[in-house]
Design a protein around this motif. Structure first.
Motif, PDB file in Angstrom:
ATOM      1  N   THR A  43       0.848  -1.181   0.000  1.00 46.87           N
ATOM      2  CA  THR A  43       0.000   0.000   0.000  1.00 46.87           C
ATOM      3  C   THR A  43       0.892   1.243   0.000  1.00 46.87           C
ATOM      4  O   THR A  43       1.953   1.230   0.627  1.00 46.87           O
ATOM      5  N   ALA A  84      -1.575   6.223   1.662  1.00 44.76           N
ATOM      6  CA  ALA A  84      -2.721   5.381   2.029  1.00 44.76           C
ATOM      7  C   ALA A  84      -2.526   4.800   3.427  1.00 44.76           C
ATOM      8  O   ALA A  84      -3.461   4.742   4.221  1.00 44.76           O
ATOM      9  N   TYR A  86      -5.101   5.241   6.482  1.00 43.01           N
ATOM     10  CA  TYR A  86      -5.680   4.086   7.202  1.00 43.01           C
ATOM     11  C   TYR A  86      -5.309   4.134   8.682  1.00 43.01           C
ATOM     12  O   TYR A  86      -6.108   3.764   9.553  1.00 43.01           O
ATOM     13  N   SER A  92      -6.551  -2.911   5.736  1.00 42.00           N
ATOM     14  CA  SER A  92      -6.227  -2.086   4.569  1.00 42.00           C
ATOM     15  C   SER A  92      -4.757  -1.679   4.587  1.00 42.00           C
ATOM     16  O   SER A  92      -4.115  -1.618   3.541  1.00 42.00           O
ATOM     17  N   THR A  98     -10.774  -2.459   2.393  1.00 47.64           N
ATOM     18  CA  THR A  98     -10.922  -1.031   2.081  1.00 47.64           C
ATOM     19  C   THR A  98     -12.361  -0.721   1.661  1.00 47.64           C
ATOM     20  O   THR A  98     -12.962   0.250   2.120  1.00 47.64           O
ATOM     21  N   SER A 154      -6.942   6.263  -4.888  1.00 46.64           N
ATOM     22  CA  SER A 154      -5.654   6.478  -4.228  1.00 46.64           C
ATOM     23  C   SER A 154      -5.520   5.618  -2.974  1.00 46.64           C
ATOM     24  O   SER A 154      -4.443   5.422  -2.454  1.00 46.64           O
ATOM     25  N   LEU A 155      -6.674   5.145  -2.507  1.00 46.52           N
ATOM     26  CA  LEU A 155      -6.621   4.289  -1.324  1.00 46.52           C
ATOM     27  C   LEU A 155      -6.544   2.815  -1.704  1.00 46.52           C
ATOM     28  O   LEU A 155      -6.168   1.978  -0.908  1.00 46.52           O
ATOM     29  N   THR A 156      -6.937   2.524  -2.939  1.00 43.23           N
ATOM     30  CA  THR A 156      -6.922   1.133  -3.371  1.00 43.23           C
ATOM     31  C   THR A 156      -5.508   0.776  -3.822  1.00 43.23           C
ATOM     32  O   THR A 156      -4.894   1.552  -4.566  1.00 43.23           O
TER      33      THR A 156
END
Lengths: 191, 160
Positions: free
Chosen positions: B15, B19, B23, B92, B100, B153-155
């Protein structure tokens, strides 16, 4: 190994949360709901507000605050209990106004002032029934006066009594009794 | 077969740093919400809602009929919500794309619940519980995180 790390973190937090929850539960749970027969001496009859048969084998001693919503919530169920088991249960009420409830003490004085005219329970029931109304008022003294009229009190005497030392001493005596039994919160009911 | 599938999920690329920060913030916020909800649940279960933080408004809210759904205290549902968000945020961080998605869904559900509870306090009960307001603030911050940071952008990105 790596896939186990998030699982470990989550499990650790779950365990900590359960541990803290159990500790808090133990701290806040009322510890003594039953008191000994010696402790159950409830004073001179005229000093204690009680209803139900005097010879009832079960005595419930309630420490209540007229401004406390849970006290209001259990008021009617307790009354029903007394109606259903009239010969077997005796309900007594002690004032325990919490300091954080702005009008709890004046309400206790109002109930005690009504008690001086023999109408304590009528005022007690009315204060709980109308709790959501007078607790929202900026000055509930007018409402207390109207409650006095409703329960049929001599309002001049009521107004005089509500500020009297006798009434204040009765409330203070109930609070002293609460301190002796280790009451910290209300409603607290002992059997 | 199942283990193979699980291993594949964890073989995704690391990640991104931003991110991980997002998280981590979400996880810390969820922990704060969890602590708040845990306290309220204990107050409810022990019947001590009358002395909630020394505030009469608080006891009005916690003793109201809206403080529980059937026999289940609303605070307990909040606890489960925050714990889920915390768990999903942690997974995540370790690059679990499914977590996520689940975190976003849970946060949106909690946002909706927080709006309903705020409405009840403001317009039905006419009293505010400071612990409930804190919980609502945490939920709004979590929602802010979910909204402000674009989903892509978080994935975790595919390895080139």
């Amino acid at each position: 190994m790596r896939p186990l790390l998030p699982l470990g973190i989550v499990a650790f937090v779950a365990l900590v949360a359960m541990g803290v929850g159990a500790m808090l539960y133990h701290t806040y749970k009322p510890q003594a709901l039953t008191i000994s027969k010696e402790q159950a001496v409830i004073g001179k009859p005229e000093k204690v507000h009680a209803r139900g048969a005097a010879t009832a084998p079960v005595i419930v001693e309630e420490f209540g605050d007229f401004q406390c919503p849970p006290c209001g919530a259990i008021s009617e169920p307790l009354n029903q209990l007394e109606r259903d088991y009239h010969n077997k249960i005796r309900l007594t009420f002690r004032n325990f106004p919490l300091a954080n409830h702005q009008f709890a003490q004046p309400a206790a004085f109002a109930a005690e002032a009504a008690g001086l005219q023999g109408r304590f329970w009528e005022m007690h029931d009315l204060l709980y029934r109308e709790q959501t109304n007078w607790t929202k008022s900026t000055d509930p003294s007018e409402l207390f006066l109207s409650f006095a009229r409703i329960v049929g009190l001599d309002t001049a005497k009521f107004q005089k009594d509500i500020n009297s030392n006798e009434v204040k001493e009765r409330v203070a005596a109930d609070q002293k009794r609460a301190a002796e039994l280790g009451v910290h919160f209300d409603p607290d009911d002992f059997c | 077969m199942a283990r193979q599938k699980q291993n594949t999920a964890y073989r995704q690329p690391a990640t991104s740093r931003s991110a991980i920060i997002v998280y981590s913030i979400a996880a810390v916020l969820a922990l704060a919400g969890l602590a708040d909800a845990l306290y309220l649940t204990v107050l409810h279960l022990t019947g001590q809602s009358a002395v909630c933080g020394g505030s009469p408004s608080c006891s009005q809210v916690l003793a109201s009929k809206y403080a529980h759904i059937g026999p289940v205290p609303v605070a307990l549902l909040g606890m489960l919500g925050y714990f889920s968000v915390f768990s999903f945020a942690v997974f995540s961080i370790f690059n679990n794309a499914r977590a996520t998605v689940l975190m976003r869904i849970t946060v949106w559900l909690m946002f909706a619940a927080a709006l309903v509870l705020l409405y009840l306090q403001a317009f039905v009960i006419h009293a505010f519980c400071r612990y409930c307001l804190f919980s609502a603030a945490v939920t709004f911050l979590l929602t802010g995180l979910v909204v402000a940071i674009p989903a892509q952008s978080l994935t975790p990105k595919a390895r080139p």
